[in-house]
Every structure is written in C-alpha cells, then in structure tokens.
Scaffold this motif. Sequence first.
Motif, short mmCIF file in Angstrom:
data_model
loop_
_atom_site.label_atom_id
_atom_site.label_comp_id
_atom_site.label_asym_id
_atom_site.label_seq_id
_atom_site.Cartn_x
_atom_site.Cartn_y
_atom_site.Cartn_z
N ARG A 25 0.88 -1.17 0.00
CA ARG A 25 0.00 0.00 0.00
C ARG A 25 0.91 1.22 0.00
N ILE A 26 1.01 1.86 -1.15
CA ILE A 26 1.86 3.03 -1.30
C ILE A 26 1.00 4.26 -1.02
N VAL A 27 1.37 5.03 -0.01
CA VAL A 27 0.53 6.12 0.48
C VAL A 27 1.24 7.46 0.29
N THR A 28 0.54 8.39 -0.36
CA THR A 28 0.99 9.77 -0.49
C THR A 28 -0.22 10.66 -0.21
N GLY A 29 -0.25 11.25 0.97
CA GLY A 29 -1.39 12.07 1.35
C GLY A 29 -2.67 11.24 1.33
N ALA A 30 -3.67 11.69 0.54
CA ALA A 30 -4.94 10.97 0.45
C ALA A 30 -4.92 9.89 -0.63
N LEU A 31 -3.87 9.87 -1.44
CA LEU A 31 -3.76 8.90 -2.52
C LEU A 31 -3.15 7.59 -2.01
N VAL A 32 -3.83 6.48 -2.30
CA VAL A 32 -3.35 5.15 -1.91
C VAL A 32 -3.32 4.27 -3.15
N ILE A 33 -2.16 3.73 -3.46
CA ILE A 33 -1.99 2.82 -4.59
C ILE A 33 -1.61 1.46 -4.03
N THR A 34 -2.27 0.41 -4.50
CA THR A 34 -1.90 -0.93 -4.06
C THR A 34 -1.22 -1.67 -5.20
N ALA A 35 -0.28 -2.52 -4.84
CA ALA A 35 0.47 -3.30 -5.82
C ALA A 35 0.85 -4.63 -5.20
N ALA A 36 0.93 -5.66 -6.05
CA ALA A 36 1.36 -6.97 -5.59
C ALA A 36 2.87 -6.98 -5.48
N GLY A 37 3.37 -7.69 -4.50
CA GLY A 37 4.80 -7.78 -4.31
C GLY A 37 5.21 -9.05 -3.59
N ARG A 38 6.49 -9.14 -3.29
CA ARG A 38 7.04 -10.29 -2.59
C ARG A 38 7.95 -9.75 -1.49
N ALA A 39 7.82 -10.32 -0.30
CA ALA A 39 8.61 -9.87 0.85
C ALA A 39 10.04 -10.39 0.76
#
Length: 142
Positions: A92-106
């Motif tokens: 969950r990439i958060v910048t202010g009110a904007l939230v972008i979700t992306a799949a990833g691997r830990a």
Amino acid sequence: MSALLGLLLLAAAPGEDVPVAVLQQSVARGERIEASDIVVEPRPEATARAALRMDDVVGMEATRNLNAGTLLRRGDVMKPQLVRRGEPVTARIVTGALVITAAGRALGGGAQGDPVRIVVTATNRTLDGFVDGSGSVRVTAP
C-alpha cells in the motif's frame, strides 16, 4: 492469573518450588501459543527466575520447536510474524490521500510495525515499508 503468579514468585522462600507457566503440549516453530497450551506447575525458584509470565507468552509465536514441559524464556517466543520472507504481500503506497496498491514479494519477515523490504512484482522495484497487517506492507512515498 499472571499477577498472582508474579506475587507467588516474589513470596517464595529461597530453594522452594514456585508455580510457573510451562507448555502443556508441544508447539511447532512458527505456531502461536494459546492459553490452552499452558499449564501452571511448581518448579525450583532458581529455574523460575528466567521464566516468562503467562501474559507475556499467550499470543506469541514459537521461535523453535518447543516440547511439552518446556519452561518458556524470552528467546523461545517472538511477536507473531504477519509477513514472511518470500511470501506474496500487498504493498500500500501512500501519499497524502492517494493510496496505490500493488502486488509484491517480501524480502524479509516482520511483525506488526516492523520495517520490511519488498519487491513490487509489476516493476521489479525494491521498496522499504512497514508491516501493516497480515500480508500487507505500508510504503510511504517521499
């Protein structure tokens, strides 16, 4: 119950057995320890000094395979790991009110609030974030 256990530990005379929390059944590495896994038994005072209280153990995760009858110490348990190395995560990439979700691997593991590095699957970009929940990492954009 743990407050009573602590008081009993303090009130015991040197050399006497004191009641401590021990595992009633075996717990495998990575499993959570529940209240039903623990029983209170008398143990020598010298041994009981290193023992964790029941409140400190319930809900924690075993760091190694633990056998029945084990007196639990700090190195035997850790906070539950919500993200594990190599497993898929949602960034969950958060910048202010904007939230972008992306799949990833830990690339590492962690408990709630721990820092963790991930690779975003779509871009193959490495990002640093914090464990936000089970399989979820929060990344704050600069």
